[in-house]
Design a protein around this motif. Structure first.
Motif, short mmCIF file in Angstrom:
data_model
loop_
_atom_site.label_atom_id
_atom_site.label_comp_id
_atom_site.label_asym_id
_atom_site.label_seq_id
_atom_site.Cartn_x
_atom_site.Cartn_y
_atom_site.Cartn_z
N VAL A 308 0.88 -1.17 0.00
CA VAL A 308 0.00 0.00 0.00
C VAL A 308 0.91 1.22 0.00
O VAL A 308 1.67 1.44 0.95
CB VAL A 308 -0.93 0.03 1.22
N GLU A 309 0.87 2.00 -1.05
CA GLU A 309 1.83 3.10 -1.22
C GLU A 309 1.11 4.41 -1.52
O GLU A 309 0.01 4.43 -2.07
CB GLU A 309 2.82 2.77 -2.35
N GLY A 310 1.77 5.50 -1.18
CA GLY A 310 1.29 6.84 -1.50
C GLY A 310 0.34 7.43 -0.49
O GLY A 310 -0.19 8.53 -0.70
N VAL A 311 0.13 6.75 0.63
CA VAL A 311 -0.88 7.19 1.59
C VAL A 311 -0.50 8.51 2.25
O VAL A 311 -1.30 9.46 2.29
CB VAL A 311 -1.13 6.11 2.66
N GLU A 312 0.71 8.59 2.78
CA GLU A 312 1.09 9.79 3.53
C GLU A 312 1.16 11.01 2.63
O GLU A 312 0.76 12.11 3.03
CB GLU A 312 2.42 9.55 4.25
N LYS A 313 1.67 10.85 1.42
CA LYS A 313 1.72 11.99 0.49
C LYS A 313 0.31 12.45 0.14
O LYS A 313 0.03 13.66 0.10
CB LYS A 313 2.47 11.60 -0.78
#
Length: 397
Positions: A308-313
């Protein structure tokens, strides 16, 4: 507001924080009709209630029943039952000529063939339920056998078959007070041509004529059902023949629609029912034009989550109000059959409807949920879920 609140809550759902707001808290299974009726009658005899309210789906029939039993103002059991039973609602509206839609109770394969052959398409759905559970579109006679086998394999018992309505989908968020139905917002919906809702936006992109048609039609529906007060959430499709009901409920909409309404109009729909007891000249607030809010639900290919990627951005984007991801590495993602198969959501606020939609689409697309194929993803056994839904939604069954 100066209210004295008596709270009935199921023990498993009890939140100790509510105690400071309540004169009494009773931890009971309030869907045990004999128990809740006896308790309510006893308390009412000692210190009479003025209103019984619920914000939940599962409390609707209980509130209607208790309103009738105690002789209180509000929507009674007949109103609540009609809104719970989609076939009963459709039958009533058809009988009154309110947006008629051909419908039959599902019986056998040949009957489904005949209905689709006559109308060219159809939609099948359980008479109760939510979240698009057990809903299936049939676009031609060639799809009937496969659809019937799907219905049979899941053991979907009582279902209905009706015309497949085509057009823009919206929901109408209303508050009824002293005999008037007030439209607080119209929510635009996105399903991608399927049955599961993938996004919402408030306000919906409608012209003035459509807004008026939607408002008038929704008021006619609520009057026909007999809704007398409180919030309501009415789902419509704007067909070439005019608005048609999908379903309606005497509660706020789910999917964070109340948050979209609050951001874009300044109105807190969950607060409004408590003003039904206001004797100081309360008037229903008029929606303010405060921009637009949209929600986009996260989805992924069926399989096991590997990243799961890109959540914090994405969460750091200035337009984002909420970002929730429900899955993590190792979780299974099921095929998108109903709302519980979605993987999370992004909720944004912007200056206009078009900008809110664009931002929600862009930011949700930046969150990547990668999966790997799994040979056999265990299916949710829909007949078990539907049986549980029926039991939860209708304690009188």
């Amino acid at each position: 507001m100066g209210l004295e609140v008596v709270n009935f809550q199921k023990p498993a759902l009890f939140n100790p924080e509510v105690v400071r707001h309540c004169a009494q808290v009773h931890l009971i299974d309030y869907q045990d009709i004999e128990l809740v009726t006896g308790l309510a009658r006893t308390l009412h005899a000692v210190h009479p209630f003025e209103r019984i309210l619920t914000q939940s789906e599962i409390g609707q029939l209980v509130v209607g029943h208790l309103n009738d039993e105690l002789g209180l103002q509000g929507n009674g059991l007949t109103v609540m039952r009609t809104l719970h039973d989609k076939l009963a609602l459709r039958t009533l509206l058809n009988a009154k000529g309110i947006g008629p839609v051909d419908v039959v109770r599902g019986t056998h394969r040949d009957a489904l063939h005949r209905f689709v052959a006559e109308h060219g398409s159809a939609v099948v759905k359980p008479v109760m339920g939510s979240g698009s559970l057990g809903v299936r579109k049939i676009r031609s006679v060639a799809e009937v056998d496969e659809a019937w086998d799907w219905l049979s394999s899941f053991g979907i018992g009582t279902f209905m078959v009706e015309e497949l309505l085509e057009g823009r989908e919206v929901s109408v968020e209303t508050f009824s007070f002293r005999g008037e139905h007030y439209v607080l917002a119209v929510t635009g919906k996105e399903t991608g041509g399927g049955v599961v809702e993938l996004g919402h936006v408030v306000p919906a992109p409608l012209d003035v004529a459509d807004q008026r048609a939607v408002a008038d039609f929704t008021a006619a529906v609520l009057d026909t059902v007999g809704v007398v007060e409180g919030t309501a959430h009415t789902e419509l499709i704007l067909t070439a023949a005019g608005p048609r009901v999908v379903e309606s409920h005497a509660r706020c909409g789910g999917d964070r629609i109340t948050k979209l309404v609050e951001l874009s109009t300044g109105i807190d729909m969950e607060e409004l029912p408590f003003h039904l007891l206001d004797t100081t000249g309360f008037t229903v607030p008029s929606p303010e034009a405060k921009g637009a809010a949209a929600i986009r639900f996260l989805t992924a290919e069926p399989g096991r989550v590997v990243a799961v990627e890109g959540v914090e951005k994405a969460r750091a984007h200035e337009a984002v109000i909420e970002l929730d991801v429900k899955v993590q590495d190792g979780d299974l993602v099921r095929p998108l059959h109903w709302s519980e198969d979605r993987c999370g959501h992004v909720l944004v606020y912007a200056a206009s409807t078009s900008e809110a939609i664009a931002q929600a689409d862009k930011i949700s697309s930046s969150v990547e949920i990668r999966t790997e194929a799994v040979a056999d993803i265990p299916e949710v056994h829909m007949n078990d879920v539907l049986a549980e839904v029926d039991e939860i939604l209708d304690p009188f069954a």
